[in-house]
Design a protein around this motif. Structure first.
Motif, mmCIF file in Angstrom:
data_model
loop_
_atom_site.group_PDB
_atom_site.id
_atom_site.type_symbol
_atom_site.label_atom_id
_atom_site.label_comp_id
_atom_site.label_asym_id
_atom_site.label_seq_id
_atom_site.Cartn_x
_atom_site.Cartn_y
_atom_site.Cartn_z
ATOM 1 N N GLU A 33 5.059 7.501 3.800
ATOM 2 C CA GLU A 33 5.952 7.070 5.330
ATOM 3 C C GLU A 33 6.206 5.787 4.525
ATOM 4 O O GLU A 33 7.355 5.339 5.624
ATOM 5 C CB GLU A 33 4.340 6.859 6.336
ATOM 6 C CG GLU A 33 4.685 5.707 6.912
ATOM 7 C CD GLU A 33 3.890 6.017 8.608
ATOM 8 O OE1 GLU A 33 2.431 5.667 8.172
ATOM 9 O OE2 GLU A 33 3.458 5.701 9.922
ATOM 10 N N TYR A 34 5.856 5.470 4.176
ATOM 11 C CA TYR A 34 6.981 4.062 3.516
ATOM 12 C C TYR A 34 7.542 4.438 2.993
ATOM 13 O O TYR A 34 8.989 3.370 3.582
ATOM 14 C CB TYR A 34 5.516 3.342 2.111
ATOM 15 C CG TYR A 34 6.446 2.597 1.107
ATOM 16 C CD1 TYR A 34 6.091 1.288 2.195
ATOM 17 C CD2 TYR A 34 7.133 1.984 0.609
ATOM 18 C CE1 TYR A 34 6.542 -0.048 0.683
ATOM 19 C CE2 TYR A 34 7.210 1.372 -0.366
ATOM 20 C CZ TYR A 34 7.284 -0.018 0.056
ATOM 21 O OH TYR A 34 7.870 -0.795 -0.755
ATOM 22 N N ASP A 35 7.855 5.891 2.340
ATOM 23 C CA ASP A 35 9.556 5.470 1.862
ATOM 24 C C ASP A 35 10.307 5.555 3.290
ATOM 25 O O ASP A 35 11.200 5.533 2.344
ATOM 26 C CB ASP A 35 9.483 6.735 0.711
ATOM 27 C CG ASP A 35 9.224 7.005 -0.436
ATOM 28 O OD1 ASP A 35 8.448 6.072 -0.900
ATOM 29 O OD2 ASP A 35 8.507 7.839 -0.714
ATOM 30 N N LEU A 36 10.204 6.394 3.671
ATOM 31 C CA LEU A 36 10.856 6.771 4.750
ATOM 32 C C LEU A 36 11.090 5.631 5.836
ATOM 33 O O LEU A 36 12.095 5.666 6.850
ATOM 34 C CB LEU A 36 9.822 7.385 6.400
ATOM 35 C CG LEU A 36 9.120 8.108 6.347
ATOM 36 C CD1 LEU A 36 8.962 9.263 7.513
ATOM 37 C CD2 LEU A 36 10.526 10.005 5.430
ATOM 38 N N GLN A 37 10.737 3.989 5.644
ATOM 39 C CA GLN A 37 11.476 3.424 5.827
ATOM 40 C C GLN A 37 12.834 2.728 5.730
ATOM 41 O O GLN A 37 13.522 1.978 6.036
ATOM 42 C CB GLN A 37 10.532 1.909 5.055
ATOM 43 C CG GLN A 37 10.664 1.571 4.145
ATOM 44 C CD GLN A 37 10.815 0.296 3.555
ATOM 45 O OE1 GLN A 37 10.830 -0.923 4.105
ATOM 46 N NE2 GLN A 37 10.264 -0.070 2.064
ATOM 47 N N ASP A 38 13.633 3.549 5.087
ATOM 48 C CA ASP A 38 14.378 3.899 4.437
ATOM 49 C C ASP A 38 15.160 4.281 5.765
ATOM 50 O O ASP A 38 16.938 4.281 5.075
ATOM 51 C CB ASP A 38 15.465 4.919 2.977
ATOM 52 C CG ASP A 38 14.459 4.250 1.720
ATOM 53 O OD1 ASP A 38 14.427 2.799 2.209
ATOM 54 O OD2 ASP A 38 14.216 4.831 0.612
ATOM 55 N N ILE B 50 11.771 14.803 4.898
ATOM 56 C CA ILE B 50 9.995 14.515 5.280
ATOM 57 C C ILE B 50 9.325 15.636 4.087
ATOM 58 O O ILE B 50 8.392 15.169 3.605
ATOM 59 C CB ILE B 50 9.300 14.971 6.752
ATOM 60 C CG1 ILE B 50 9.837 12.943 7.427
ATOM 61 C CG2 ILE B 50 7.921 14.012 6.806
ATOM 62 C CD1 ILE B 50 9.484 12.860 8.816
ATOM 63 N N GLY B 51 9.969 16.820 4.300
ATOM 64 C CA GLY B 51 9.159 18.060 3.877
ATOM 65 C C GLY B 51 9.357 18.198 2.516
ATOM 66 O O GLY B 51 7.806 18.429 2.020
ATOM 67 N N ASP B 52 10.575 17.661 1.836
ATOM 68 C CA ASP B 52 10.910 17.893 0.671
ATOM 69 C C ASP B 52 10.286 16.667 -0.119
ATOM 70 O O ASP B 52 9.182 16.422 -1.029
ATOM 71 C CB ASP B 52 12.254 17.599 0.137
ATOM 72 C CG ASP B 52 13.400 18.764 0.479
ATOM 73 O OD1 ASP B 52 12.341 19.619 1.082
ATOM 74 O OD2 ASP B 52 14.295 18.164 0.543
ATOM 75 N N ARG B 53 9.614 15.429 1.060
ATOM 76 C CA ARG B 53 9.217 13.893 0.157
ATOM 77 C C ARG B 53 7.278 14.733 -0.204
ATOM 78 O O ARG B 53 6.829 14.442 -1.201
ATOM 79 C CB ARG B 53 9.314 12.938 0.714
ATOM 80 C CG ARG B 53 10.385 12.421 -0.012
ATOM 81 C CD ARG B 53 10.855 11.158 2.010
ATOM 82 N NE ARG B 53 12.021 11.116 1.967
ATOM 83 C CZ ARG B 53 12.816 9.912 1.117
ATOM 84 N NH1 ARG B 53 11.784 8.715 0.564
ATOM 85 N NH2 ARG B 53 13.480 9.533 1.212
ATOM 86 N N LEU B 54 6.942 15.751 0.402
ATOM 87 C CA LEU B 54 5.425 15.974 0.858
ATOM 88 C C LEU B 54 5.373 16.505 -0.571
ATOM 89 O O LEU B 54 4.240 16.620 -0.885
ATOM 90 C CB LEU B 54 5.633 16.570 2.077
ATOM 91 C CG LEU B 54 5.110 15.308 3.272
ATOM 92 C CD1 LEU B 54 5.072 15.879 4.916
ATOM 93 C CD2 LEU B 54 3.702 14.529 3.595
#
Ligand SMILES: [Zn+2]
Length: 155
Positions: free
Chosen positions: A92-97, A107-111
């Protein structure tokens, strides 16, 4: 916010600052019971992040839904709820980009990347749902890749 170490319901906020995008606030917290420090990230509700689905539909980002998928993959594995929560918070923190929209594949790839570090079985479970392997060969190929990686880590 419950303490991830001892589950005590009370904490004290020791530091609070908006991140670069300023729609996310990072708070350092201190458990009043065990003294452990932990970090939470809060997204300002007025600016919901939209997720672009594979069929191009949009839906608001849903943390609970993301957690559900990860929890299902981690079922009966030696993974603590705190590790799941940490993984979710980090993604979620990374998604702030992404300011307004984020592709669901992103999101799936990051997870997947985080799950691979956490537990190979949870990774393969999540990948089998998320990547929808075409056939057995495809699945086997992924398994071999994970096996090689986890063996490389043991050396
Ligand atoms: Zn505590």
């Amino acid at each position: 916010m419950r303490c991830p170490s001892c589950d005590h319901p009370e904490d004290r906020v020791i530091d609070s600052r908006p991140l670069e995008s300023s729609s996310v606030i990072r708070r350092r917290r201190l458990c009043v019971y065990c003294g452990k420090r932990f970090t939470t990230y809060e997204r300002v509700e007025s600016t919901p992040l939209m997720v672009i689905k594979s069929d191009n539909r949009r839906e608001p980002f849903n943390r609970a839904k993301m957690r559900e998928g990860v929890q299902r993959a981690c079922e009966k594995r030696p993974i603590s709820p705190a590790s799941v929560e940490k993984l979710i918070s980090e993604v979620e923190y990374d998604l702030q980009d992404f300011v307004l929209e984020v592709p669901s594949s992103d999101i799936g790839d990051r997870l997947l990347k985080k799950l691979l570090d956490l537990d190979p079985v949870a990774y393969v479970r999540f990948a089998s749902v998320y990547r929808q392997f075409k056939d057995l060969d495809d699945f086997y190929h992924e398994l071999t890749k994970v096996k090689r990686k986890s063996e490389a880590r043991k050396v």
